[in-house]
Design a protein around this motif. Structure first.
Motif, PDB file in Angstrom:
ATOM      1  N   GLY A  79       9.111   5.663 -11.670  1.00 17.01           N
ATOM      2  CA  GLY A  79       9.879   5.489 -10.449  1.00 17.01           C
ATOM      3  C   GLY A  79       9.422   4.258  -9.709  1.00 17.01           C
ATOM      4  N   ARG A  80      10.310   3.704  -8.926  1.00 17.86           N
ATOM      5  CA  ARG A  80       9.955   2.517  -8.163  1.00 17.86           C
ATOM      6  C   ARG A  80      10.758   2.476  -6.867  1.00 17.86           C
ATOM      7  N   PHE A  81      10.093   2.105  -5.787  1.00 15.80           N
ATOM      8  CA  PHE A  81      10.770   1.812  -4.527  1.00 15.80           C
ATOM      9  C   PHE A  81      11.008   0.312  -4.441  1.00 15.80           C
ATOM     10  N   MET A  82      12.149  -0.061  -3.850  1.00 19.65           N
ATOM     11  CA  MET A  82      12.540  -1.471  -3.759  1.00 19.65           C
ATOM     12  C   MET A  82      13.081  -1.785  -2.373  1.00 19.65           C
ATOM     13  N   ASN A  83      12.779  -2.944  -1.896  1.00 21.97           N
ATOM     14  CA  ASN A  83      13.322  -3.549  -0.689  1.00 21.97           C
ATOM     15  C   ASN A  83      12.816  -2.896   0.593  1.00 21.97           C
ATOM     16  N   GLU A 112       7.867  -7.262   2.164  1.00 15.17           N
ATOM     17  CA  GLU A 112       7.964  -6.690   0.821  1.00 15.17           C
ATOM     18  C   GLU A 112       6.569  -6.340   0.295  1.00 15.17           C
ATOM     19  N   LEU A 113       5.634  -7.258   0.456  1.00 12.39           N
ATOM     20  CA  LEU A 113       4.275  -7.026  -0.012  1.00 12.39           C
ATOM     21  C   LEU A 113       3.593  -5.917   0.785  1.00 12.39           C
ATOM     22  N   ALA A 114       3.746  -5.952   2.093  1.00 12.55           N
ATOM     23  CA  ALA A 114       3.105  -4.947   2.941  1.00 12.55           C
ATOM     24  C   ALA A 114       3.701  -3.567   2.707  1.00 12.55           C
ATOM     25  N   GLY A 115       5.028  -3.490   2.603  1.00 12.24           N
ATOM     26  CA  GLY A 115       5.676  -2.202   2.390  1.00 12.24           C
ATOM     27  C   GLY A 115       5.298  -1.589   1.062  1.00 12.24           C
ATOM     28  N   ASN A 116       5.269  -2.419   0.025  1.00 14.62           N
ATOM     29  CA  ASN A 116       4.922  -1.929  -1.303  1.00 14.62           C
ATOM     30  C   ASN A 116       3.518  -1.335  -1.323  1.00 14.62           C
ATOM     31  N   ARG A 117       2.635  -1.878  -0.507  1.00 14.34           N
ATOM     32  CA  ARG A 117       1.249  -1.409  -0.493  1.00 14.34           C
ATOM     33  C   ARG A 117       1.031  -0.233   0.447  1.00 14.34           C
ATOM     34  N   TRP A 118       1.635  -0.291   1.644  1.00 13.97           N
ATOM     35  CA  TRP A 118       1.275   0.660   2.695  1.00 13.97           C
ATOM     36  C   TRP A 118       2.355   1.694   3.013  1.00 13.97           C
ATOM     37  N   LEU A 119       3.637   1.344   2.867  1.00 13.41           N
ATOM     38  CA  LEU A 119       4.704   2.273   3.261  1.00 13.41           C
ATOM     39  C   LEU A 119       5.798   2.337   2.190  1.00 13.41           C
ATOM     40  N   LEU A 132       3.384   9.014  -4.359  1.00  9.69           N
ATOM     41  CA  LEU A 132       3.675   7.594  -4.286  1.00  9.69           C
ATOM     42  C   LEU A 132       2.419   6.765  -4.441  1.00  9.69           C
ATOM     43  N   THR A 133       2.520   5.690  -5.215  1.00 12.51           N
ATOM     44  CA  THR A 133       1.400   4.771  -5.377  1.00 12.51           C
ATOM     45  C   THR A 133       1.946   3.353  -5.500  1.00 12.51           C
ATOM     46  N   ARG A 134       1.734   2.562  -4.493  1.00 10.76           N
ATOM     47  CA  ARG A 134       2.081   1.144  -4.507  1.00 10.76           C
ATOM     48  C   ARG A 134       3.504   0.923  -5.001  1.00 10.76           C
ATOM     49  N   GLY A 135       4.426   1.571  -4.384  1.00  7.09           N
ATOM     50  CA  GLY A 135       5.833   1.367  -4.707  1.00  7.09           C
ATOM     51  C   GLY A 135       6.311   2.093  -5.939  1.00  7.09           C
ATOM     52  N   LYS A 136       5.458   2.871  -6.614  1.00  6.22           N
ATOM     53  CA  LYS A 136       5.837   3.627  -7.790  1.00  6.22           C
ATOM     54  C   LYS A 136       5.532   5.094  -7.572  1.00  6.22           C
ATOM     55  N   LEU A 187      14.941   1.768   7.104  1.00  6.99           N
ATOM     56  CA  LEU A 187      15.539   1.093   8.252  1.00  6.99           C
ATOM     57  C   LEU A 187      17.028   0.836   8.071  1.00  6.99           C
ATOM     58  N   TRP A 188      17.504   0.960   6.865  1.00  2.00           N
ATOM     59  CA  TRP A 188      18.919   0.696   6.613  1.00  2.00           C
ATOM     60  C   TRP A 188      19.843   1.717   7.263  1.00  2.00           C
ATOM     61  N   ARG A 189      19.296   2.784   7.778  1.00  2.71           N
ATOM     62  CA  ARG A 189      20.162   3.747   8.473  1.00  2.71           C
ATOM     63  C   ARG A 189      20.768   3.145   9.736  1.00  2.71           C
ATOM     64  N   PHE A 190      20.286   1.956  10.123  1.00  3.64           N
ATOM     65  CA  PHE A 190      20.841   1.265  11.292  1.00  3.64           C
ATOM     66  C   PHE A 190      21.770   0.116  10.913  1.00  3.64           C
ATOM     67  N   VAL A 191      22.108  -0.005   9.625  1.00  2.05           N
ATOM     68  CA  VAL A 191      22.855  -1.176   9.175  1.00  2.05           C
ATOM     69  C   VAL A 191      24.337  -1.093   9.507  1.00  2.05           C
TER      70      VAL A 191
END
Length: 231
Positions: free
Chosen positions: A159-163, A181-188, A226-230, A126-130
């Motif tokens: 590897g890890r996805f953040m924010n 943060e919790l929902a994104g880490n789990r689902w997207l 990808l698995t739970r943010g990693k 979503l930061w592409r709109f910042v």
């Protein structure tokens, strides 16, 4: 010399609530990554104002007391082959005019079995709109970056996805939207704003010439795993 885009991005990180939040997330990532291996000689390149002491300047040799780096610099070309056990790159490649060539130089100065720890912007978040402060248009797509690694002898260790927050600039909103943060880490996980990679240099030798790097791009259609943010 730092580019205008890098200067604007550092200003945004330092002077906004969301930027400060991201800085802390990336600090935590780097510190956790370096607990996973031993490195005596560590070089940090990029974003010295955000991830190094306030008096850090280009090509100054000094201890970084905030992160596990002994030397803070802005270039890899001045160092001899195999000079470092590890290199730390907060947003360095995406803000370089020739990221593949920079990656080749970084590979050259890391010893065999050494490590590279980096963070980068995810162009699909979503930061592409910042706005212009965040150089999302220069971000390196993760599959593209991963396609460069095997030919240079890098293996992904972690590897890890953040924010997963939208581009908000309010501390109150950041606190209110922590559920994202919790929902994104789990689902997207692929929608996160930042990705981090821990890479290990394999023992096989590099190809002989930097000019060959331009010929090694593979398909961008690389499985992320990808698995739970990693990944």
């Amino acid at each position: 010399m730092m580019s205008i885009q890098a200067t604007h991005f550092q200003n945004w990180l330092q002077n906004t609530d969301l930027g400060q939040y991201v800085i802390q997330q990336e600090r935590d990532f780097f510190q956790a990554a370096f607990r996973g291996f031993y490195a005596e000689r560590v070089l940090q390149m990029g974003f010295t104002r955000c991830f190094a002491p306030q008096n850090a300047h280009a090509l100054w040799v000094q201890q970084n007391h905030d992160l596990p780096a002994q030397i803070v610099a802005e270039s890899a070309t001045v160092w001899r082959n195999n000079a470092f056990d590890a290199v730390m790159l907060p947003h360095f490649l995406e803000l370089s005019p020739e990221p593949q060539r920079q990656l080749f130089e970084i590979t050259r100065i890391v010893q065999a079995a050494g490590h590279l720890v980096l963070t980068g912007l995810n162009p699909h978040s979503l930061w592409r709109f910042v706005g212009d402060e965040v150089p999302i248009h220069q971000a390196i797509d993760l599959p593209k970056l991963k396609s460069w690694l095997p030919e240079l002898g890098w293996q992904i260790v972690q590897g890890r996805f953040m924010n997963y927050l939208p581009p908000i600039n309010s501390q109150k909103a950041i606190e209110k939207l922590q559920f994202m943060e919790l929902a994104g880490n789990r689902w997207l996980p692929h929608a996160a704003a930042i990705y981090g990679l821990v890479l290990r240099k394999q023992l096989t030798p590099l190809r002989g010439a930097c000019d060959e790097v331009d010929d090694v791009l593979l398909s961008g259609d690389v499985a992320l795993g990808l698995t739970r943010g990693k990944f």
